[in-house]
Write a protein that holds these residues in place. Structure first.
Motif, PDB file in Angstrom:
ATOM      1  N   GLU A 227       0.691  -0.961  -0.375  1.00  0.00           N
ATOM      2  CA  GLU A 227      -0.177   0.160   0.283  1.00  0.00           C
ATOM      3  C   GLU A 227       1.036   1.204  -0.384  1.00  0.00           C
ATOM      4  N   LYS A 230       2.467   1.360  -3.566  1.00  0.00           N
ATOM      5  CA  LYS A 230       1.103   2.635  -4.380  1.00  0.00           C
ATOM      6  C   LYS A 230       1.087   4.319  -4.200  1.00  0.00           C
ATOM      7  N   ARG A 233       4.446   6.161  -5.733  1.00  0.00           N
ATOM      8  CA  ARG A 233       3.417   5.951  -6.668  1.00  0.00           C
ATOM      9  C   ARG A 233       5.008   4.811  -7.284  1.00  0.00           C
ATOM     10  N   ARG A 235       6.321   1.163  -8.756  1.00  0.00           N
ATOM     11  CA  ARG A 235       6.061  -0.314  -8.870  1.00  0.00           C
ATOM     12  C   ARG A 235       6.197  -1.367  -8.426  1.00  0.00           C
ATOM     13  N   THR A 236       5.352  -2.491  -7.628  1.00  0.00           N
ATOM     14  CA  THR A 236       5.718  -3.237  -6.425  1.00  0.00           C
ATOM     15  C   THR A 236       5.986  -5.120  -7.247  1.00  0.00           C
ATOM     16  N   HIS A 254      -3.503  -6.277  -4.438  1.00  0.00           N
ATOM     17  CA  HIS A 254      -3.226  -5.202  -5.159  1.00  0.00           C
ATOM     18  C   HIS A 254      -1.839  -4.713  -5.497  1.00  0.00           C
ATOM     19  N   CYS A 255      -1.280  -6.326  -5.101  1.00  0.00           N
ATOM     20  CA  CYS A 255       0.205  -6.015  -5.867  1.00  0.00           C
ATOM     21  C   CYS A 255       0.478  -6.257  -7.226  1.00  0.00           C
TER      22      CYS A 255
END
Ligand code: C2E
Ligand code: MG
Ligand code: MG
Ligand code: MG
Length: 291
Positions: A227, A230, A233, A235-236, A254-255
């Motif tokens: 989280e 994200k 900003r 990218r994971t 939401h990875c």
């Protein structure tokens, strides 16, 4: 050495040290020979978009294949190559091979390649020009390449050394090359600190990923990392996803991206070409439930 230790001190005889030293000496000689004879190969591990199963990137991972022997894992020889000064020629060889291989995949599928760059190689004078030169040599744009460094390269530094690393990463980014921080969560840097650095991609270390499906503190940490990344900003990419349950959990969080044996092991270039050609480069994220 025993001689330096002073006359009055008792030295323990430790044969295992001599054995270890001999092994190292032999390994260094073998590595030098391996570079000359090009006994290395680059394997590629797909990085998968969790919402679609599409391969979005690949990580280049070097393998040493001495003639007639099984591939040697980089954990065995990268640290030695770093110590004896062979990491830069080896790193350049890997970069060149990876960019040569990615050209076709980039043009067909828009896939970028992530290349590990060791701290020592990053400090080599002219490293940015070398990277940009290799890209230009293949006619590739900067965005086809991600430079992967470890957290310690950025953090365990004096302020002036850090400024140097920061400046060269910024130069790479101006040319479209992305910067990924590997093994995040194992070092001392915080996300707040990371935000001030020229970084685009955060790779979440396996320790958080492998407990992703449990109800442990690590699972809570994983959620927090995803989280916060994200909101910054970044990218994971979740590393070392091994089970369907881990993939499911990461999707729920939401990875965006993941890699690991669950999707594919690192594979030779020809195998990756075949994988990309079949099913438009899609890999099943979660096993389809049998009806
Ligand atoms: P890394 O950058 O963290 O690379 C990911 C490692 O995790 C790779 O190990 C990969 O094979 C392994 N891995 C992938 N999926 C899974 C999984 O599901 N479970 C588990 N347990 N492991 C998984 P590998 O290829 O042995 O490389 C080890 C390390 O050696 C790399 O760690 C990287 O730090 C270094 N390395 C590899 N290639 C290069 C290179 O070309 N240059 C430099 N400087 N270092 C490299
Ligand atoms: Mg790495
Ligand atoms: Mg990696
Ligand atoms: Mg890693």
């Amino acid at each position: 050495a025993a001689k330096d230790a002073g006359k009055n001190q008792v030295q323990m005889y430790r044969p295992e040290l001599a054995v270890e030293r001999d092994r190292r000496t032999r390994l260094v000689a073998d590595l030098r020979r391996a570079l000359v004879n090009e006994e290395f190969a680059v394997y590629y591990q797909p990085v998968v978009e969790l919402s679609t199963g599409r391969v979005r990137a690949v990580e280049a991972l070097v393998r040493w294949i001495p003639p007639g022997q099984l591939p040697v894992a980089p954990g065995e020889f990268i640290p030695v190559a770093e110590e004896c000064g062979l990491i830069s020629p080896l790193g350049t060889w890997v970069l060149r091979r990876a960019l040569r291989d990615i050209r076709d995949w980039y043009e067909r599928y828009g896939i970028s390649v992530t290349v590990n760059v060791s701290g020592r190689q990053l400090r080599e004078p002219g490293i940015v020009d070398l990277i940009l030169g290799e890209l230009a040599g293949q006619g590739l744009p900067g965005k086809s390449l991600v430079v992967e460094i470890t957290e310690t390269v950025l953090v365990a530094e004096t302020a002036s050394e850090e400024a140097v690393v920061r400046a060269l990463l910024e130069r790479l980014r101006q040319h479209g090359v992305a910067v990924a921080v590997d093994d995040f969560g194992t070092g001392y840097s915080s996300l707040a600190y990371l935000r001030t650095l020229p970084v685009d991609v955060l790779k979440i270390d396996r320790v958080f990923v492998q407990e992703a499906a449990g109800g442990s503190d690590s699972a809570a940490l994983l959620r927090a990392i995803v989280e916060m990344a994200k909101s910054l900003r970044l990218r994971t990419v979740a590393e070392a996803v091994e089970t369907p349950a881990q993939a499911t959990r990461l999707r729920q969080l939401h990875c965006p991206l993941a890699q690991g044996y669950h999707f594919s092991r690192p594979i030779p270039a020809e195998e990756l070409s075949a994988l990309l050609a079949s099913d438009g480069g899609r890999i099943e994220v979660e096993p389809t439930v049998a009806a």
